[in-house]
Design a protein around this motif. Structure first.
Motif, PDB file in Angstrom:
ATOM      1  N   ARG A   1       0.940  -1.155   0.056  1.00 48.59           N
ATOM      2  CA  ARG A   1      -0.008   0.042   0.054  1.00 48.59           C
ATOM      3  C   ARG A   1       0.784   1.215   0.045  1.00 48.59           C
ATOM      4  NH1 ARG A   1      -3.377  -3.409   3.835  1.00 48.59           N
ATOM      5  NH2 ARG A   1      -1.621  -3.069   5.080  1.00 48.59           N
ATOM      6  N   VAL A   2       0.211   2.451  -0.642  1.00 44.04           N
ATOM      7  CA  VAL A   2       1.302   3.489  -0.458  1.00 44.04           C
ATOM      8  C   VAL A   2       0.567   4.703   0.155  1.00 44.04           C
ATOM      9  CG1 VAL A   2       1.836   5.119  -2.275  1.00 44.04           C
ATOM     10  CG2 VAL A   2       1.440   3.131  -2.942  1.00 44.04           C
ATOM     11  N   TYR A   3       1.186   5.160   0.978  1.00 44.06           N
ATOM     12  CA  TYR A   3       0.829   6.318   2.081  1.00 44.06           C
ATOM     13  C   TYR A   3       1.320   7.554   1.420  1.00 44.06           C
ATOM     14  CZ  TYR A   3      -0.122   2.238   5.208  1.00 44.06           C
ATOM     15  OH  TYR A   3      -0.586   1.169   5.729  1.00 44.06           O
TER      16      TYR A   3
ATOM     17  N   VAL B   1      -3.329  12.106   5.821  1.00 42.05           N
ATOM     18  CA  VAL B   1      -2.605  11.305   5.264  1.00 42.05           C
ATOM     19  C   VAL B   1      -3.580  10.246   4.638  1.00 42.05           C
ATOM     20  CG1 VAL B   1      -1.390   8.678   5.576  1.00 42.05           C
ATOM     21  CG2 VAL B   1      -0.920  10.712   7.038  1.00 42.05           C
ATOM     22  N   GLN B   2      -3.214   9.948   2.928  1.00 45.29           N
ATOM     23  CA  GLN B   2      -4.418   9.093   2.317  1.00 45.29           C
ATOM     24  C   GLN B   2      -3.341   7.710   2.061  1.00 45.29           C
ATOM     25  OE1 GLN B   2      -7.142  10.516  -0.594  1.00 45.29           O
ATOM     26  NE2 GLN B   2      -5.780  12.460  -0.535  1.00 45.29           N
TER      27      GLN B   2
ATOM     28  N   ALA C   1      -2.090   0.230  -7.228  1.00 45.96           N
ATOM     29  CA  ALA C   1      -2.494   0.559  -8.352  1.00 45.96           C
ATOM     30  C   ALA C   1      -3.177   2.181  -8.440  1.00 45.96           C
ATOM     31  CB  ALA C   1      -3.445  -0.358  -9.030  1.00 45.96           C
ATOM     32  N   GLY C   2      -3.170   2.612  -7.159  1.00 43.05           N
ATOM     33  CA  GLY C   2      -3.615   3.962  -6.927  1.00 43.05           C
ATOM     34  C   GLY C   2      -5.002   4.054  -6.510  1.00 43.05           C
ATOM     35  N   LYS C   3      -5.661   2.902  -6.199  1.00 40.97           N
ATOM     36  CA  LYS C   3      -7.043   2.799  -5.849  1.00 40.97           C
ATOM     37  C   LYS C   3      -7.212   3.475  -4.260  1.00 40.97           C
ATOM     38  CE  LYS C   3     -10.940  -0.069  -4.532  1.00 40.97           C
ATOM     39  NZ  LYS C   3     -11.612  -1.627  -4.640  1.00 40.97           N
ATOM     40  N   PHE C   4      -8.101   4.380  -3.934  1.00 42.92           N
ATOM     41  CA  PHE C   4      -8.097   4.961  -2.811  1.00 42.92           C
ATOM     42  C   PHE C   4      -8.771   4.015  -1.552  1.00 42.92           C
ATOM     43  CE2 PHE C   4     -10.662   6.724   0.866  1.00 42.92           C
ATOM     44  CZ  PHE C   4      -9.975   7.798   1.285  1.00 42.92           C
ATOM     45  N   LEU C   5      -7.940   3.822  -0.511  1.00 42.67           N
ATOM     46  CA  LEU C   5      -8.264   2.867   0.630  1.00 42.67           C
ATOM     47  C   LEU C   5      -9.006   3.446   1.644  1.00 42.67           C
ATOM     48  CD1 LEU C   5      -5.392   0.274   0.369  1.00 42.67           C
ATOM     49  CD2 LEU C   5      -7.635   0.203  -0.641  1.00 42.67           C
TER      50      LEU C   5
END
Length: 363
Positions: free
Chosen positions: A160-162, A171-172, A177-181
């Motif tokens: 996951r990308v923070y 913080v997002q 793949a860039g899908k918002f979590l």
């Protein structure tokens, strides 16, 4: 265990271990490269730095609007990117693969992707390790998946990308793949709130965020639940707010405090490295926030309108100008730590990268 149940000799043991750790943190400069310019291996205010495959070092060359890539010895390999201001289309030859002041980047070993915070264009771009554009996400705004000046990036063990969404004070989190979590945070000074969060690091199940405008580091679990924080304002140049944490002990006034902390990184042992940019130094903490040591001071090699060139610069061994300012900084912003314990710092306003090894850390 309650504090009153700890017998005195246990406290003594804790103190001795702490003092030993503090005394052993001796930085050694093992490499450096870069100067002000636009050519290969030159920089204009580099901010982000990340470690990739095959020992590569990726640097966000912010004001040159590009990413430069170096080998483990600091030799230039290749670069990509140029100026594109999406709002006005200035310089844009393509809507992808160009940048407007990229400030953060990270390599995700699970997906094999280099993510770049294209800060001035309010988006994240994804590339192969060779710089081939893959995909992008984000636009200016405050909805889910939108950004207002994204800067700090980190990835966890699940890929996951923070993202430190600076001016949205949050913080997002996205999948690879860039899908918002998920997202957490809003503007404020309370626990879990931010004022311009800038850097992110992850160690095991903890997310560490430099809360720039609140002069502290906040720690969360992977779901964004607040765990603890440390730090407060200290301006070393004026001693404003600075506190001596142990009185007549070995610590100095301001140890463990910050003035607009920016970059942050964790090593394999859980030590947390924080760039105290406003005080031109690096500080080291354990995973819970216990101060272990610090190094660095102001040296303006090039200078600015407000700070003349040469201000504060020291010659560490009297060998002449070749090592003037070694181990000193001028607004350091990006930091990464290798598995071998090498500490790479983007010494932003000195337009260079410095590489250190700290004695006593077991590498």
């Amino acid at each position: 265990m309650k504090t009153r149940q700890i017998v005195p000799w246990v406290w003594l043991g804790i103190l001795l271990v702490y003092l030993w750790s503090y005394a052993q943190l001796t930085p050694s400069l093992v490499g450096k490269w870069g100067s002000l310019g636009e050519g290969p291996g030159e920089f204009n205010a580099p901010e982000g730095i990340a470690l990739g495959p095959e020992g590569r070092i990726y640097v966000a060359d912010t004001n040159n609007h590009r990413v430069q890539v170096f080998d483990a010895q600091g030799q230039f390999l290749f670069q990509w990117g140029s100026l594109c201001v999406l709002e006005t289309k200035e310089g844009c030859s393509s809507l992808a693969g160009q940048f407007n002041t990229p400030e953060g980047l990270v390599y995700n070993p699970l997906s094999g992707i280099v993510y770049v915070a294209d800060s001035g264009n309010h988006r994240i771009q994804a590339f192969s390790p060779e710089g081939e554009f893959l995909f992008q996400w984000g636009s200016e705004g405050n909805a889910e998946g939108q950004f207002n000046n994204p800067v700090g990036l980190a990835t966890d063990e699940e890929g996951r990308v923070y993202v430190a969404d600076v001016v949205n004070h949050r913080v997002q989190v996205f999948d690879h793949a860039g899908k918002f979590l998920k997202a957490w945070g809003r503007e404020g000074t309370e626990a879990g709130q931010f004022r311009f969060p800038s850097g992110i690091a992850i160690y095991k199940d903890s997310v560490y965020v430099t809360d720039n405008g609140n002069h502290r580091v906040q720690r969360f679990d992977l779901d964004g639940r607040f765990l603890n924080s440390w730090g407060s304002l200290c301006s070393l140049s004026t001693q404003e707010g600075c506190v001596d944490p142990d009185g007549d002990g070995p610590l100095r006034a301001g140890d463990g405090q910050f003035r607009r902390p920016f970059g942050i990184a964790a090593d394999q042992a859980g030590r947390i490295y924080v760039l105290d940019q406003g005080n031109n130094r690096a500080e080291v903490f354990d995973a819970e926030g216990l101060f272990l040591g610090a190094w660095g001071s102001l040296c303006a090699l090039v200078g600015t309108e407000d700070v003349p060139a040469g201000t504060g610069c020291l010659d560490p061994d009297g060998a002449g100008p070749s090592d003037l300012g070694d181990g000193q900084f001028f607004f350091p912003k990006g930091i990464a730590v290798s598995t071998q314990g090498l500490i790479y710092i983007a010494d932003s306003d000195n337009h260079r990268v410095q590489v250190f090894r700290l004695a006593g850390l077991g590498y």
